[in-house]
Design a protein around this motif. Structure first.
Motif: not given
Length: 453
Positions: A140-150, A156-169
């Motif tokens: 989880l810790k290692e994934s954080v910078p990459f979700y932050e890049y996304v 597009d704040s409604y895109s699936d990967h943007f919203v999922m990145s917010q949730y994962r973060l």
């Protein structure tokens, strides 16, 4: 995409020339090198001598490094050309390469590749896929910078990967620091309703849970309401789909659906309890005391129903004790003895709070559970730490109320250390007030002693 351009050939020769240099230094034939690395002779020849050379995998580069006695990450700075070109990106090679860069700490290589990828907005999906792979592996810790890049680069704040990145973060950065957890709630909460329902269920559960640990009772209750209503809606839709024989995959949340329905009621009731609204809280406890009527129960779901029965029984006792009904105290204490330590801790908070409110003695209970109380330090996650904090607070008040000043001070210091660990500065201020009360108490005791003398 602007890439290495005319350096392509040089980069290939540089990577391979280093390998060739090491091969000659060690005196290995291609046949011997193939044997040592486990790379097929034909593939090895194509990798080193092909025209154009065959691209190597990061695993093959690691195999060369091991055979030649180099540390992990050897020649990683030259590897991007194996998976990046002006024409195409090889995700099957690029993502494993970046995962290995994370594992061996080659942040320089990651930064170089990310800067190249972000020249084309479409490549955000590659960074998201990498983040997801790390997250699913438990990194989880290692994934954080990459979700932050996304998040930083997706418009597009409604895109699936943007919203999922917010949730994962949100999930990845939760810790024991209260201020950071609250900031995390504020940052994520606007996106909760944009998630697919299976993830939305867990998001609402986590929001209710975190807010409860932060003593944001109203917020925790609100998210509890949202959770139980969503779970009820999903339950009805799933039943309707089955009755109508509609095609489609059933919803697959992280936990059984009945768990979210029960937890919505549990957190709503708990929030009301913490606000002193005991009669209102009892209504919610009665709901999750018997969830056997809930349909679509598999084996895991039935286990959850039984767990809620146990929690409901304990919380019913809690609400009676908090309401001042000491007649059930002995029965409650006997019941607590059969529960795990974390649930015993929750019960002890209620007992200490009630003892302070209605002024009855619980010394025997404290003695009875002394060994379990000594083990409360085992809790390191947010809810457990918060419960331990509350217990020490109530115990300090109890000891001061009994005139046992030294023990009260010990409990207070314990409490302050926990508050500091959790960055709960508001708790420290509460204790300053408590110490002020102690000072006045000591002064009164001193005056009484003087009068008695």
């Amino acid at each position: 995409m602007i890439l290495y351009g005319g350096l392509q050939g040089t980069m290939h020769r540089s990577l391979r020339s280093e390998i060739e240099k090491c091969r000659r230094k060690h005196g290995y034939t291609l046949s011997k090198l193939s044997e040592l690395t486990g790379i097929n002779p034909g593939s090895l020849s194509e990798i080193l001598n092909g025209n154009p050379p065959r691209a190597m995998t990061i695993g093959q580069l690691d195999a060369f490094a091991k055979v030649f006695g180099h540390e992990q990450g050897w020649l990683y700075e030259l590897y991007p050309e194996e998976c990046l070109s002006e024409q195409r990106i090889s995700r099957p090679r690029l993502i494993p390469y970046l995962v290995r860069c994370v594992e061996v700490g080659r942040k320089d290589c990651i930064e170089t590749v990310v800067s190249i990828l972000l020249e084309n907005p479409k490549n955000i999906l590659i960074l998201f896929a990498l983040a997801e792979q790390l997250y699913e592996k438990g990194q989880l810790k290692e994934s954080v910078p990459f979700y932050e890049y996304v998040i930083e680069n997706e418009k597009d704040s409604y895109s699936d990967h943007f919203v999922m990145s917010q949730y994962r973060l949100f999930r990845a950065v939760l810790g024991t620091n209260a201020e950071e957890n609250w900031e995390n709630v504020i940052r994520f909460s606007p996106y909760r309703n944009r998630l697919p329902e299976n993830y939305q269920l867990d998001a609402l559960f986590q929001l209710a849970r975190v807010c409860f640990a932060l003593q944001k009772w109203n917020k925790s209750g609100e998210y509890g309401d949202e959770l139980r209503l969503l779970a009820e809606t999903v339950h009805m839709h799933e039943l309707d789909r089955l009755k109508r024989n509609k095609k489609g995959e059933p919803l697959k949340p992280e936990r059984p659906l009945v768990y979210y329905y029960g937890m919505g009621h549990l957190y709503k009731g708990a929030a009301l309890e913490m606000q002193g609204l005991y009669e209102e809280a009892k209504q919610y406890v009665r709901v999750y005391a018997d969830l056997g009527w809930f349909e679509l129960l598999d084996e895991d779901g039935r286990k959850e129903v039984e767990r809620f029965k146990v929690w409901a029984k304990a919380n019913s006792y809690t609400l009676e004790v908090l309401s001042g009904n000491t007649d059930v105290l002995e029965e409650y204490v006997d019941y607590l003895e059969s529960l795990p330590t974390n649930e015993l801790l929750a019960g002890m908070i209620s007992i200490m709070k009630s003892a302070n409110t209605y002024h009855f003695c619980v010394d025997e209970i404290l003695d009875r559970f002394s060994s379990q109380i000594a083990s409360f330090d085992q809790f390191t996650e947010a809810i457990g730490l918060d419960r331990h904090l509350q217990f020490r607070y109530q115990t300090a008040i109890y000891e001061f109320g009994k005139g046992r000043i030294e023990r009260g001070i010990e409990e207070s210091i314990y409490y302050l250390s926990l508050a500091d660990l959790m960055n709960r500065h508001d708790e420290a201020l509460t204790y300053i007030a408590l110490f002020g009360w102690l000072g006045n108490l000591n002064k009164r005791i001193g005056n009484q002693n003087e009068l008695g003398g």
